[in-house]
Design an enzyme around this catalytic site. Structure first.
Site, PDB file in Angstrom:
ATOM      1  N   GLY A 178      44.998  46.990  34.781  1.00 33.58           N
ATOM      2  CA  GLY A 178      45.754  46.227  33.797  1.00 33.58           C
ATOM      3  C   GLY A 178      46.666  47.065  32.936  1.00 33.58           C
ATOM      4  O   GLY A 178      47.465  46.536  32.169  1.00 33.58           O
ATOM      5  N   ARG A 205      42.651  50.075  47.517  1.00 29.50           N
ATOM      6  CA  ARG A 205      44.096  50.086  47.301  1.00 29.50           C
ATOM      7  C   ARG A 205      44.407  49.220  46.084  1.00 29.50           C
ATOM      8  O   ARG A 205      43.581  48.436  45.621  1.00 29.50           O
ATOM      9  CB  ARG A 205      44.808  49.503  48.531  1.00 29.50           C
ATOM     10  CG  ARG A 205      44.506  50.224  49.830  1.00 29.50           C
ATOM     11  CD  ARG A 205      45.179  51.571  49.896  1.00 29.50           C
ATOM     12  NE  ARG A 205      45.020  52.203  51.193  1.00 29.50           N
ATOM     13  CZ  ARG A 205      45.547  53.365  51.528  1.00 29.50           C
ATOM     14  NH1 ARG A 205      46.263  54.031  50.646  1.00 29.50           N
ATOM     15  NH2 ARG A 205      45.352  53.886  52.716  1.00 29.50           N
ATOM     16  N   ALA A 206      45.634  49.337  45.583  1.00 32.51           N
ATOM     17  CA  ALA A 206      46.047  48.519  44.449  1.00 32.51           C
ATOM     18  C   ALA A 206      45.965  47.039  44.810  1.00 32.51           C
ATOM     19  O   ALA A 206      46.294  46.642  45.936  1.00 32.51           O
ATOM     20  CB  ALA A 206      47.479  48.871  44.049  1.00 32.51           C
ATOM     21  N   THR A 213      44.033  54.368  42.838  1.00 32.21           N
ATOM     22  CA  THR A 213      43.659  55.777  43.008  1.00 32.21           C
ATOM     23  C   THR A 213      43.881  56.236  44.444  1.00 32.21           C
ATOM     24  O   THR A 213      44.393  57.339  44.687  1.00 32.21           O
ATOM     25  CB  THR A 213      42.193  55.985  42.599  1.00 32.21           C
ATOM     26  OG1 THR A 213      42.057  55.681  41.210  1.00 32.21           O
ATOM     27  CG2 THR A 213      41.748  57.408  42.841  1.00 32.21           C
ATOM     28  N   ASP A 266      42.601  38.101  39.984  1.00 30.50           N
ATOM     29  CA  ASP A 266      41.558  39.106  39.795  1.00 30.50           C
ATOM     30  C   ASP A 266      40.626  38.584  38.708  1.00 30.50           C
ATOM     31  O   ASP A 266      40.560  39.116  37.615  1.00 30.50           O
ATOM     32  CB  ASP A 266      42.189  40.443  39.389  1.00 30.50           C
ATOM     33  CG  ASP A 266      41.264  41.629  39.673  1.00 30.50           C
ATOM     34  OD1 ASP A 266      40.210  41.415  40.301  1.00 30.50           O
ATOM     35  OD2 ASP A 266      41.597  42.754  39.266  1.00 30.50           O
ATOM     36  N   SER A 274      33.362  42.912  42.958  1.00 28.34           N
ATOM     37  CA  SER A 274      34.121  43.835  43.796  1.00 28.34           C
ATOM     38  C   SER A 274      33.845  45.283  43.411  1.00 28.34           C
ATOM     39  O   SER A 274      33.550  46.130  44.267  1.00 28.34           O
ATOM     40  CB  SER A 274      35.617  43.526  43.666  1.00 28.34           C
ATOM     41  OG  SER A 274      36.403  44.496  44.321  1.00 28.34           O
ATOM     42  N   LYS A 298      45.013  43.661  31.024  1.00 28.21           N
ATOM     43  CA  LYS A 298      44.264  42.623  31.737  1.00 28.21           C
ATOM     44  C   LYS A 298      43.306  41.924  30.779  1.00 28.21           C
ATOM     45  O   LYS A 298      43.119  40.706  30.834  1.00 28.21           O
ATOM     46  CB  LYS A 298      43.514  43.255  32.909  1.00 28.21           C
ATOM     47  CG  LYS A 298      42.853  42.266  33.831  1.00 28.21           C
ATOM     48  CD  LYS A 298      42.203  42.981  35.010  1.00 28.21           C
ATOM     49  CE  LYS A 298      43.213  43.579  35.945  1.00 28.21           C
ATOM     50  NZ  LYS A 298      42.597  44.179  37.151  1.00 28.21           N
TER      51      LYS A 298
END
Length: 512
Positions: A178, A205-206, A213, A266, A274, A298
């Site tokens: 975020g 992954r993003a 990262t 998300d 997750s 976020k």
């Protein structure tokens, strides 16, 4: 009777979805149940591995002829037989767990067994992206009770492999995202590993950000590593920074992430499931969770952060994790770079103790690393940050990072910064009173990040900085003209920066 056709490999990356291609003139197409977007079962004639795929119908024989069945790259690899092999195609039965998804759409609460079945079916590619989207949206709209979050987490863990390091203290940290930039893991990991604590850092992954990262580390080294390689690197270096997908850690989560990304969803329950599924599957015993809080982060309000912290702690406790949550400043991006190449640059500057390194990224990394170091019984409480700084300034952290890069496989042709560049100017004199994290992230993604690692935003100004009209706030970098145009146009509509009088702060990231 199943139809028999010759297998053809169709060089299309369908991104975590099995797709089959049938020619419109194929005799199977005229059968009931073989229309576009229906699911089919495919296996070699005479028996063998079974693959489920979503059917697409084509008219071009250059893709698939009437006597062939084409499979996308992922589906072809899963079937594992040579092109030209006779295969049989039949109508697929709906996954048994789909009924539970329908119940969730109706707002019902699901039990542990239902989440186990859903995760298993998703991991086995029995769901189409449409069906997975329905599940994700239903969970976001109806919400997940706390016991449902735990059940979904356990189901994701059970969908794949689990790493066991045979040590009582295996540390990790994770940021919920975020806030653009914020690439602390590339600094914290080598600091903690240089001290000797085991830090096997796996990352996704993003999802909705311009870089994750794994995306950033890939600019420096390989991140798609097999479990055997991960174990060897961890044994030698005490840490790594890898993508969790290759190791089949909670693979149901990887498939869901592929659907969440274009939906930009998300939700809190799915986020907790997750993150914790990946950490438990990766063998972590002690975890620090970073929750940035800010008007355009976020998590925007303290009460939402406290709810999320309690949810993390509850589920983590049920899973046997030692988990601590740190609420951090999310009022503006961390570091200067937003996008894989730029964020890798910032992290390496901090590790090199470069005077030009972003001070905020350095300080946040030291605080997080210090808290992890204090998990070592030999480190006194309150001494962690001092120890982390000593490891950094002595060069031990940089040496450890270089060793990790070599062990994972250095990227000998690292991506470069996008050649197309545009500086976004300040519209007036004043002081920076707010920076909209979401808008900066959106501009970086429109520029091409993270799929184009050299794309992104390079920030020049921070909150409280004075600025004069016409001076650059940040630069947009892109590789492709279309991306460059979209990012520039978005920045022209709203640069994401608010400029006001000195000693005045906007009440939120929207500049109210």
């Amino acid at each position: 009777m199943p139809e028999t056709l010759l297998l053809r490999r169709v060089a299309i990356d369908t991104y975590h979805e099995n797709v089959a291609y049938l020619h419109r003139d194929c005799r199977a197409y005229r059968s009931e149940g073989f229309q576009a977007l229906n699911k089919v079962e495919i296996h070699p004639e005479g028996g063998g591995p079974l693959v489920l795929a979503v059917l697409n119908v084509v008219d071009d024989p250059a893709i698939t002829t009437p006597d062939e069945l084409g499979l996308s790259e992922q589906a072809f690899a899963q079937l594992g037989v040579a092109a030209g092999t006779p295969v049989q195609i039949a109508q697929a039965r709906p996954p048994g767990s789909l009924e539970a998804v329908h119940r969730k759409i109706q707002g019902k609460r699901l039990g542990r067994e239902e989440y186990q079945a859903i995760a298993a079916d998703i991991a086995c590619n029995r769901y189409s992206k449409i069906e997975m989207s329905a599940f994700i949206v239903a969970c976001a709209q109806a919400g997940l009770e706390r016991d449902e979050v735990l059940s979904l987490t356990e189901a994701m863990i059970a969908s794949g492999e689990r790493l066991d390091w045979g040590e009582p203290l295996v540390v990790d940290k994770h940021c919920i995202g975020g806030v653009p930039g914020n690439r602390t893991s590339l600094i914290v990991t080598p600091i903690v590993a240089a001290h000797g604590l085991l830090f096997p850092k796996t990352s996704s992954r993003a999802i909705t950000s311009p870089a994750g990262t794994a995306d950033t580390m890939e600019c420096l080294a390989r991140v798609a590593l097999e479990p055997r390689e991960l174990r060897e690197i961890a044994r030698r270096e005490r840490g790594f920074l890898a993508w969790g997908g290759t190791a089949r850690l909670a693979p149901a989560d990887d498939v869901l992430i592929a659907v969440e990304r274009p939906l930009s969803l998300d939700s809190p329950g799915q986020m907790v499931a997750s993150i914790l599924a990946k950490k438990v599957a990766a063998g972590s015993t002690h975890l620090i969770v970073d929750i940035p809080v800010g008007p355009s982060a976020k998590i925007r309000e303290g009460r939402d952060a406290l709810y999320l912290r309690k949810l993390f702690e509850l589920v983590g406790d049920c899973l046997g994790l030692h988990l601590e949550v740190m609420l951090t400043d999310g009022s503006q991006p961390v570091g200067r770079g937003v996008g894989p190449v730029l964020e890798a640059r910032d992290a390496m500057q901090v590790l090199q103790d470069d005077p030009q390194a972003p001070a905020d990224l350095r300080e946040k990394s030291l605080v997080l690393a210090g808290r992890l170091l204090e998990l070592d019984p030999g480190v006194r409480g309150g001494q962690g940050r001092t120890l982390a700084e000593e490891i950094l300034t002595s060069g031990r952290a940089l040496a450890k990072m270089e060793a990790i890069i070599e062990a994972q496989g250095r990227n000998r042709e690292p991506p470069t910064l996008g050649a197309l560049r545009h500086e976004v100017p300040a519209a007036s004199d004043g002081v920076i009173t707010a920076i909209d994290n979401r808008q900066i992230a959106r501009i970086a993604r429109l520029a091409g990040a993270p799929l184009d690692p050299g794309a992104g935003v390079d920030l020049y100004r921070r909150l409280g900085d004075p600025v004069r009209a016409g001076e650059a706030l940040y630069a947009i970098h892109a590789q492709f003209p279309a991306d460059f145009h979209f990012a520039r146009a978005q920045a022209g509509r709203d640069p994401g920066y608010r400029i006001g009088e000195p000693n005045h702060r906007a009440r939120n990231g929207a500049g109210e």
